[in-house]
Motif scaffolding. Structure first.
Motif, PDB file in Angstrom:
ATOM      1  N   GLY A   2       1.560  -1.593 -11.653  1.00 13.41           N
ATOM      2  CA  GLY A   2       0.532  -1.272 -10.876  1.00 13.41           C
ATOM      3  C   GLY A   2       1.324   0.221 -10.354  1.00 13.41           C
ATOM      4  N   ALA A   3       1.865   0.622 -10.964  1.00 12.69           N
ATOM      5  CA  ALA A   3       2.521   1.585 -10.539  1.00 12.69           C
ATOM      6  C   ALA A   3       1.678   2.918 -10.621  1.00 12.69           C
ATOM      7  N   ASP A   4       2.029   3.838  -9.726  1.00  6.26           N
ATOM      8  CA  ASP A   4       0.773   4.979  -9.430  1.00  6.26           C
ATOM      9  C   ASP A   4       1.163   5.580 -10.572  1.00  6.26           C
ATOM     10  N   ALA A   5       2.204   6.026 -11.388  1.00  5.17           N
ATOM     11  CA  ALA A   5       3.137   6.988 -12.081  1.00  5.17           C
ATOM     12  C   ALA A   5       3.940   6.862 -12.492  1.00  5.17           C
ATOM     13  N   VAL A   6       3.771   6.516 -14.349  1.00  6.59           N
ATOM     14  CA  VAL A   6       5.467   5.992 -15.104  1.00  6.59           C
ATOM     15  C   VAL A   6       5.629   7.555 -16.180  1.00  6.59           C
ATOM     16  N   PHE A   7       6.787   7.761 -15.714  1.00  6.33           N
ATOM     17  CA  PHE A   7       7.750   8.654 -16.860  1.00  6.33           C
ATOM     18  C   PHE A   7       8.055   8.038 -17.389  1.00  6.33           C
ATOM     19  N   ASP A   8       8.810   8.638 -19.171  1.00  8.93           N
ATOM     20  CA  ASP A   8       9.826   8.011 -19.841  1.00  8.93           C
ATOM     21  C   ASP A   8      10.761   8.207 -19.592  1.00  8.93           C
ATOM     22  N   TYR A   9      11.849   8.204 -19.512  1.00 11.02           N
ATOM     23  CA  TYR A   9      13.458   8.727 -18.537  1.00 11.02           C
ATOM     24  C   TYR A   9      14.014   9.592 -20.409  1.00 11.02           C
ATOM     25  N   LYS A  10      12.998   9.394 -21.822  1.00  9.36           N
ATOM     26  CA  LYS A  10      13.424   8.674 -22.805  1.00  9.36           C
ATOM     27  C   LYS A  10      13.580  10.299 -23.550  1.00  9.36           C
ATOM     28  N   GLN A  11      11.881  10.798 -22.773  1.00  7.08           N
ATOM     29  CA  GLN A  11      11.277  11.641 -23.104  1.00  7.08           C
ATOM     30  C   GLN A  11      11.353  12.957 -22.301  1.00  7.08           C
TER      31      GLN A  11
ATOM     32  N   GLU B 252       0.500  -1.366  -0.196  1.00  5.01           N
ATOM     33  CA  GLU B 252       0.289   0.061   0.337  1.00  5.01           C
ATOM     34  C   GLU B 252       0.638   0.917  -0.642  1.00  5.01           C
ATOM     35  N   MET B 253       2.109   1.306  -1.355  1.00  5.61           N
ATOM     36  CA  MET B 253       2.725   2.627  -0.994  1.00  5.61           C
ATOM     37  C   MET B 253       2.687   3.341  -2.357  1.00  5.61           C
ATOM     38  N   THR B 254       2.666   4.269  -2.484  1.00  2.00           N
ATOM     39  CA  THR B 254       2.348   4.546  -4.009  1.00  2.00           C
ATOM     40  C   THR B 254       3.546   4.454  -4.032  1.00  2.00           C
ATOM     41  N   VAL B 255       3.630   4.365  -5.942  1.00  2.00           N
ATOM     42  CA  VAL B 255       4.603   4.470  -6.298  1.00  2.00           C
ATOM     43  C   VAL B 255       5.195   5.256  -7.696  1.00  2.00           C
ATOM     44  N   ILE B 256       6.151   5.672  -8.342  1.00  2.00           N
ATOM     45  CA  ILE B 256       6.198   6.489  -9.268  1.00  2.00           C
ATOM     46  C   ILE B 256       7.682   5.263  -9.694  1.00  2.00           C
ATOM     47  N   ALA B 257       7.454   6.019 -11.182  1.00  2.00           N
ATOM     48  CA  ALA B 257       8.802   5.399 -11.539  1.00  2.00           C
ATOM     49  C   ALA B 257       8.669   5.386 -13.065  1.00  2.00           C
ATOM     50  N   SER B 258      10.091   4.996 -13.245  1.00  2.00           N
ATOM     51  CA  SER B 258      11.034   5.846 -14.052  1.00  2.00           C
ATOM     52  C   SER B 258      11.052   4.808 -15.374  1.00  2.00           C
ATOM     53  N   ALA B 259      10.850   4.647 -16.953  1.00  2.00           N
ATOM     54  CA  ALA B 259      11.127   3.773 -17.525  1.00  2.00           C
ATOM     55  C   ALA B 259      11.656   3.948 -18.791  1.00  2.00           C
ATOM     56  N   GLY B 260      12.456   3.135 -19.402  1.00  5.87           N
ATOM     57  CA  GLY B 260      12.363   3.564 -21.190  1.00  5.87           C
ATOM     58  C   GLY B 260      11.707   3.396 -22.233  1.00  5.87           C
ATOM     59  N   GLY B 261      10.765   3.732 -22.669  1.00  5.91           N
ATOM     60  CA  GLY B 261       9.947   3.769 -23.788  1.00  5.91           C
ATOM     61  C   GLY B 261       8.962   2.863 -23.052  1.00  5.91           C
ATOM     62  N   PRO B 262       7.620   3.326 -24.784  1.00  4.46           N
ATOM     63  CA  PRO B 262       6.509   3.033 -24.821  1.00  4.46           C
ATOM     64  C   PRO B 262       6.138   1.896 -23.852  1.00  4.46           C
ATOM     65  N   GLU B 263       6.854   0.972 -24.389  1.00  3.48           N
ATOM     66  CA  GLU B 263       6.594  -0.920 -24.374  1.00  3.48           C
ATOM     67  C   GLU B 263       6.657  -1.111 -22.889  1.00  3.48           C
ATOM     68  N   LYS B 264       8.038  -0.625 -21.823  1.00  2.05           N
ATOM     69  CA  LYS B 264       7.803  -0.498 -20.837  1.00  2.05           C
ATOM     70  C   LYS B 264       7.251   0.302 -19.524  1.00  2.05           C
ATOM     71  N   GLY B 265       6.965   1.160 -20.683  1.00  2.00           N
ATOM     72  CA  GLY B 265       6.451   2.233 -19.569  1.00  2.00           C
ATOM     73  C   GLY B 265       4.503   1.691 -19.149  1.00  2.00           C
ATOM     74  N   GLU B 266       4.519   0.553 -20.422  1.00  3.38           N
ATOM     75  CA  GLU B 266       3.092   0.412 -20.053  1.00  3.38           C
ATOM     76  C   GLU B 266       3.048  -1.099 -19.488  1.00  3.38           C
ATOM     77  N   TRP B 267       4.479  -2.278 -19.226  1.00  5.55           N
ATOM     78  CA  TRP B 267       4.201  -3.274 -18.051  1.00  5.55           C
ATOM     79  C   TRP B 267       3.970  -2.666 -16.692  1.00  5.55           C
ATOM     80  N   VAL B 268       4.648  -1.595 -17.092  1.00  4.12           N
ATOM     81  CA  VAL B 268       4.753  -1.437 -15.438  1.00  4.12           C
ATOM     82  C   VAL B 268       3.738  -0.390 -14.778  1.00  4.12           C
ATOM     83  N   ARG B 269       3.039   0.407 -15.753  1.00  3.38           N
ATOM     84  CA  ARG B 269       2.247   0.301 -15.855  1.00  3.38           C
ATOM     85  C   ARG B 269       0.871  -0.744 -15.070  1.00  3.38           C
TER      86      ARG B 269
END
Length: 338
Positions: free
Chosen positions: A193-202, A173-190
């Motif tokens: 259950g990650a609450d927010a995901v951003f693409d560090y390449k963008q 029950e923690m809030t998670v912000i995650a970075s990942a490289g690229g849309p496919e990776k970001g979608e998987w991290v979402r």
């Protein structure tokens, strides 16, 4: 006859095929305190890059012109070690080869039968039930002492360690912000259950991290799990709440000789009373092993923790798989299947 990869020269920057050679291993009779194994799965991990350099680190440098070592799942063919019998599946450090003789120095350990019987696949002990999952569990829960309600920032969240951190944090029950490289990776991290995901390449990491905090209505982060270093670490310093805890696991930004990025916000470590602690899995795992197996095994069995593997086939592919770690080619755990 078994074959193994040898390190033939010290890499400068990213390792290339020229640094390795695939050679036959001598077919010797089995000696006292030795096992003959056939390997089924090999692990490639970023920490191996540091061992390819000359000089002291937390683990000895790989000697030149000797077989490389790394995590492996193998089957015992012949045993002269008490407690091991033909047919046993084991976790050991005699990787980067398809089999042959391993010794006590390779730290052979029987795979826990109760977890295999529960449906956990053997290669999982090279990731979520092994090095990478154990690193995530120890770093998040023991080193950073993360607790329900914390805001956790995870870098390289689509990797083997990062994806485990995301799921362990959400299970508590923690809030998670995650970075990942690229849309496919970001979608998987979402999907994990990650609450927010951003693409560090963008875009800049700090601006994107601040934007994620704003969208979630959070003033800052309480925990940072660092797999990357560099710009990610600096962004975490800039957005840390008072008494934040940082678990420093791996700084892949500089593994291949790149100059470290200056930390513009390091001064906040004092003002915000940030506790930063580097840790090594092997120093702590034996202390927490049974607790880790029970917790992670239960989460996997319940579906709360999922696994994804990027698999290369054949011993010949090991250097390619290893290089792919540094090119961002893996989602989840990078493995070699024999």
């Amino acid at each position: 006859m078994a074959k193994a990869w040898f390190l033939t020269s010290r890499p400068t920057g990213l390792p290339s095929a020229d640094n390795f050679a695939l050679r036959d291993l001598p077919d010797l009779p089995l000696g006292e305190d030795q096992l003959r194994v056939r390997n089924h799965w090999l692990s490639v991990d970023p920490y191996m890059r540091g061992r390819m350099n000359e000089g002291a680190s937390y683990a000895p440098a790989y000697p030149l012109d000797t077989p490389l070592t790394g995590g492996a799942i193998g089957e015992v063919l012949e045993s002269r070690i008490e407690g091991f019998a033909p047919g046993d599946l084991i976790l050991h450090l005699g990787g980067w080869r398809d089999g042959g003789i391993i010794t006590l120095d390779h730290m052979p350990r029987l795979l826990p039968v109760q977890w295999l019987d529960s449906g956990i696949k053997p290669q999982c002990f090279l990731h979520n039930m092994g090095l990478t999952g154990g690193t995530a569990w120890i770093g998040l829960l023991q080193v950073a002492a993360a607790r329900p309600g914390d805001v956790v920032f995870v870098s390289a969240a689509a990797g083997a360690v990062g994806s485990a951190v995301v799921q362990l944090a959400k299970a508590r029950e923690m809030t998670v912000i995650a970075s990942a490289g690229g849309p496919e990776k970001g979608e998987w991290v979402r999907d994990l259950g990650a609450d927010a995901v951003f693409d560090y390449k963008q875009g800049g990491v700090l601006d994107q991290l601040r934007g994620a905090l704003t969208r979630l209505g959070k003033p800052g982060i309480d925990v940072y799990f660092d797999n990357v270093g560099g710009e990610h670490l600096d962004a975490a310093l800039a957005t840390a709440n008072g008494f934040a805890r940082f678990a420093l696991c791996g700084m892949i930004d500089i593994y291949n000789g790149a100059a470290p990025q200056p930390l513009r916000y390091i001064g906040r470590a004092i003002a915000a009373r940030i506790r930063m602690e580097g840790f090594i899995y092997s120093d702590l795992f034996s202390r927490y092993m049974e607790e880790f197996y029970a917790d992670m095994g239960g989460l996997i069995a319940s579906g709360a923790v999922q696994m994804r593997e990027t698999v290369h086939d054949g011993l010949e592919s090991a250097p390619t798989a290893f290089g792919g770690l540094f090119a961002g080619q893996n989602i989840g755990k990078m493995l070699v299947r024999l």
